[in-house]
Design an enzyme around this catalytic site. Structure first.
Site, PDB file in Angstrom:
ATOM      1  N   LYS A  85       1.318  -1.213  -0.022  1.00  0.00           N
ATOM      2  CA  LYS A  85       0.173   0.052  -0.126  1.00  0.00           C
ATOM      3  C   LYS A  85       0.792   1.149   0.403  1.00  0.00           C
ATOM      4  CE  LYS A  85      -3.301  -1.873   2.589  1.00  0.00           C
ATOM      5  NZ  LYS A  85      -3.065  -3.335   3.268  1.00  0.00           N
ATOM      6  N   THR A 142     -11.014  -1.793   4.616  1.00  0.00           N
ATOM      7  CA  THR A 142     -11.760  -2.631   4.901  1.00  0.00           C
ATOM      8  C   THR A 142     -12.114  -2.582   6.214  1.00  0.00           C
ATOM      9  OG1 THR A 142     -10.869  -4.828   3.578  1.00  0.00           O
ATOM     10  CG2 THR A 142     -12.424  -4.241   2.749  1.00  0.00           C
TER      11      THR A 142
HETATM   12  O1  C5P Z   1      -6.995 -11.196   8.196  1.00  0.00           O
HETATM   13  P1  C5P Z   1      -8.190 -11.013   7.168  1.00  0.00           P
HETATM   14  O2  C5P Z   1      -9.098 -11.859   5.927  1.00  0.00           O
HETATM   15  O3  C5P Z   1      -9.139  -9.532   8.161  1.00  0.00           O
HETATM   16  O4  C5P Z   1      -7.240  -9.917   6.103  1.00  0.00           O
HETATM   17  C1  C5P Z   1      -7.753  -9.061   4.999  1.00  0.00           C
HETATM   18  C2  C5P Z   1      -5.969  -8.756   4.542  1.00  0.00           C
HETATM   19  O5  C5P Z   1      -5.991  -7.727   3.608  1.00  0.00           O
HETATM   20  C3  C5P Z   1      -5.494  -8.425   5.623  1.00  0.00           C
HETATM   21  O6  C5P Z   1      -4.532  -8.793   5.026  1.00  0.00           O
HETATM   22  C4  C5P Z   1      -4.900  -6.672   5.503  1.00  0.00           C
HETATM   23  O7  C5P Z   1      -4.037  -6.447   5.276  1.00  0.00           O
HETATM   24  C5  C5P Z   1      -5.599  -6.611   2.972  1.00  0.00           C
HETATM   25  N1  C5P Z   1      -6.849  -5.543   3.357  1.00  0.00           N
HETATM   26  C6  C5P Z   1      -7.736  -5.216   4.032  1.00  0.00           C
HETATM   27  N2  C5P Z   1      -8.254  -4.110   3.279  1.00  0.00           N
HETATM   28  C7  C5P Z   1      -7.859  -3.770   2.530  1.00  0.00           C
HETATM   29  C8  C5P Z   1      -6.781  -3.330   2.111  1.00  0.00           C
HETATM   30  C9  C5P Z   1      -6.330  -4.920   2.135  1.00  0.00           C
HETATM   31  O8  C5P Z   1      -8.181  -5.551   4.719  1.00  0.00           O
HETATM   32  N3  C5P Z   1      -8.878  -2.281   1.808  1.00  0.00           N
END
Ligand code: C5P
Length: 258
Positions: A85, A142
């Site tokens: 990012k 998210t």
């Molecule tokens: O454990 P979990 O399923 O919540 O992991 C989601 C992954 O997606 C993490 O590695 C997080 O850094 C990434 N992510 C996110 N939201 C975003 C971009 C990336 O959760 N907008």
């Protein structure tokens, strides 16, 4: 004499079934290797060998183990999504994108909030590469809801902020975005079928949300138009990561088949 319409046999078109769609589901599931060391990543990848093909290296693992962990995964034939990012001035981000693409990654992220000049510089940094990685602009994390956005000085609803950032990204030549499942349908309408929409915030029915706020099940995210799903803890913290991944892949395959 032509056969009357009512006497023709009614052949229903063959519907794809869930097992038919498992290979496609496998190509669209990315496992987030959010672990603190190369050894922990190796262990997880070994447990998921033959089940999952895409792995995401994020800040935790990259800060602990460095570029070699990325190169090792790529050299073993895995598809690697480098999720660092980037968010800095255009010249710095362009250089970081060039360095990251040399590691053999298939996808990488920058923050859309870096603005149009930064996004254009990131995109231009990949010009001329024979097989460039997919550049993705992260819209709104998210983990952020309207209240979190307000603390950060953004008065818009998350969905409106995502649409604003994606429209800006498209104008800067970006065709891939990271968004939550709740905005994926609107983003699909904005990007059309060519848009590459990568969606974290995925939780199978009954799974713990953790710090995620804008969530959906794997099936719902695909049905809304996601190209790829990113799943971390529901797989990596399961007693059997491979069984958890298989269950998610089955749900994805059923959604794709329907
Ligand atoms: O454990 P979990 O399923 O919540 O992991 C989601 C992954 O997606 C993490 O590695 C997080 O850094 C990434 N992510 C996110 N939201 C975003 C971009 C990336 O959760 N907008």
């Amino acid at each position: 004499m032509p056969i009357p319409e009512r006497l023709k046999p009614a052949f229903a078109p063959a519907r794809p079934t869930e097992p038919d769609r498992l290979p496609e589901a496998r190509k669209r599931l990315i496992v987030a290797l959010d672990v603190p060391s190369a050894a922990a990543a190796d262990d997880l990848v070994a447990r998921l060998q033959g089940t999952c093909q895409w792995f995401k290296v994020g800040l935790e693992l990259f800060a602990a183990a460095g570029p070699v962990v990325v190169e090792t995964l790529a050299a073993r034939g895995h598809s690697v999504f480098l999720d660092l990012k980037f968010h800095d001035i255009p010249n710095t981000v362009a250089g970081a994108v060039r360095s990251a693409s040399a590691l053999g990654v298939r996808m990488m992220t920058v923050h859309a909030a870096g603005g149009p000049a930064m996004l254009a510089a990131a995109r231009a940094a990949l010009d001329g590469l024979a097989d460039p990685p997919q550049l993705l602009a992260v819209t709104v994390l998210t983990s952020m809801d309207a209240a979190e956005l307000q603390f950060a000085g953004v008065d818009r609803a998350p969905a409106d902020q995502v649409a604003l950032l994606a429209t800006m990204g498209l104008a800067a030549g970006i065709r891939g975005f990271v968004c939550s499942p709740q905005e994926v349908a609107a983003l699909r309408a904005l990007t059309g079928p060519e848009g590459v929409l990568v969606v974290p915030g995925i939780r199978p029915e009954g799974a713990d949300a953790g710090d995620q706020k804008r969530l959906a099940t794997p099936a719902a995210a695909l049905q809304a138009g996601a190209s790829f799903l990113v799943v971390g803890r529901p797989i990596t913290q399961a007693p059997s990561p491979a069984s958890a991944a298989e269950a998610i892949l089955k749900e994805m395959a059923a959604a794709i088949a329907s």
